[in-house]
Design a protein around this motif. Structure first.
Motif, mmCIF file in Angstrom:
data_model
loop_
_atom_site.group_PDB
_atom_site.id
_atom_site.type_symbol
_atom_site.label_atom_id
_atom_site.label_comp_id
_atom_site.label_asym_id
_atom_site.label_seq_id
_atom_site.Cartn_x
_atom_site.Cartn_y
_atom_site.Cartn_z
ATOM 1 N N UNK A 176 0.833 -1.210 0.000
ATOM 2 C CA UNK A 176 0.000 0.000 0.000
ATOM 3 C C UNK A 176 0.865 1.256 0.000
ATOM 4 N N UNK A 177 1.911 1.261 0.822
ATOM 5 C CA UNK A 177 2.790 2.433 0.915
ATOM 6 C C UNK A 177 3.542 2.679 -0.387
ATOM 7 N N UNK A 178 3.835 1.611 -1.104
ATOM 8 C CA UNK A 178 4.559 1.724 -2.375
ATOM 9 C C UNK A 178 3.632 2.018 -3.547
ATOM 10 N N UNK A 179 2.332 1.926 -3.337
ATOM 11 C CA UNK A 179 1.385 2.163 -4.422
ATOM 12 C C UNK A 179 1.182 0.972 -5.329
ATOM 13 N N UNK A 180 1.650 -0.189 -4.895
ATOM 14 C CA UNK A 180 1.467 -1.409 -5.683
ATOM 15 C C UNK A 180 0.004 -1.851 -5.644
ATOM 16 N N UNK A 181 -0.614 -1.666 -4.487
ATOM 17 C CA UNK A 181 -2.033 -1.981 -4.291
ATOM 18 C C UNK A 181 -2.664 -0.847 -3.499
ATOM 19 N N UNK A 182 -3.966 -0.666 -3.668
ATOM 20 C CA UNK A 182 -4.698 0.262 -2.812
ATOM 21 C C UNK A 182 -5.191 -0.502 -1.594
ATOM 22 N N UNK A 183 -5.193 0.135 -0.427
ATOM 23 C CA UNK A 183 -5.713 -0.548 0.752
ATOM 24 C C UNK A 183 -7.224 -0.708 0.647
ATOM 25 N N UNK A 184 -7.765 -1.730 1.307
ATOM 26 C CA UNK A 184 -9.222 -1.850 1.339
ATOM 27 C C UNK A 184 -9.818 -0.631 2.053
ATOM 28 N N UNK A 185 -11.053 -0.289 1.752
ATOM 29 C CA UNK A 185 -11.653 0.902 2.361
ATOM 30 C C UNK A 185 -11.564 0.944 3.890
ATOM 31 N N UNK A 186 -11.807 -0.162 4.562
ATOM 32 C CA UNK A 186 -11.777 -0.166 6.031
ATOM 33 C C UNK A 186 -10.373 0.147 6.554
ATOM 34 N N UNK A 187 -9.351 -0.387 5.920
ATOM 35 C CA UNK A 187 -7.977 -0.126 6.340
ATOM 36 C C UNK A 187 -7.593 1.323 6.052
ATOM 37 N N UNK A 188 -8.025 1.838 4.917
ATOM 38 C CA UNK A 188 -7.733 3.229 4.572
ATOM 39 C C UNK A 188 -8.385 4.180 5.566
ATOM 40 N N UNK A 189 -9.645 3.926 5.907
ATOM 41 C CA UNK A 189 -10.339 4.780 6.868
ATOM 42 C C UNK A 189 -9.694 4.703 8.249
ATOM 43 N N UNK A 190 -9.236 3.520 8.634
ATOM 44 C CA UNK A 190 -8.535 3.383 9.918
ATOM 45 C C UNK A 190 -7.228 4.171 9.908
ATOM 46 N N UNK A 191 -6.524 4.148 8.782
ATOM 47 C CA UNK A 191 -5.278 4.913 8.663
ATOM 48 C C UNK A 191 -5.567 6.411 8.742
ATOM 49 N N UNK A 192 -6.635 6.855 8.118
ATOM 50 C CA UNK A 192 -7.026 8.264 8.215
ATOM 51 C C UNK A 192 -7.300 8.627 9.663
ATOM 52 N N UNK A 193 -7.991 7.761 10.372
ATOM 53 C CA UNK A 193 -8.314 8.008 11.774
ATOM 54 C C UNK A 193 -7.044 8.136 12.613
#
Length: 70
Positions: free
Chosen positions: A37-54
């Protein structure tokens, strides 16, 4: 890979928690997934992305020098 809102957010969450291992543990995923995810190889799933935003938002919403427990 191009920098995206996903890569920026994941990288900031890594910095906030002090490393990839800590973020992987917090999100319940593997270090390899965080790296992808950090390298941009894959996008994180929505739940993981929202948790990271939090995680990032909580850090920015506290006064400097105040520890935030995750």
């Amino acid at each position: 890979m191009a920098e995206t809102v996903y890569t920026r957010t994941i990288r900031r969450a890594i910095e906030t928690l002090g490393g990839v291992v800590a973020l992987a543990g917090k999100l319940g995923v593997t270090v390899a997934e965080i790296d992808a995810w950090a390298a941009g190889v894959e996008d994180p799933p929505p739940a993981a992305f929202l948790a990271a935003i939090d995680i990032v938002a909580q850090c920015w919403s506290t006064p400097r020098g105040v520890a935030v427990k995750f």
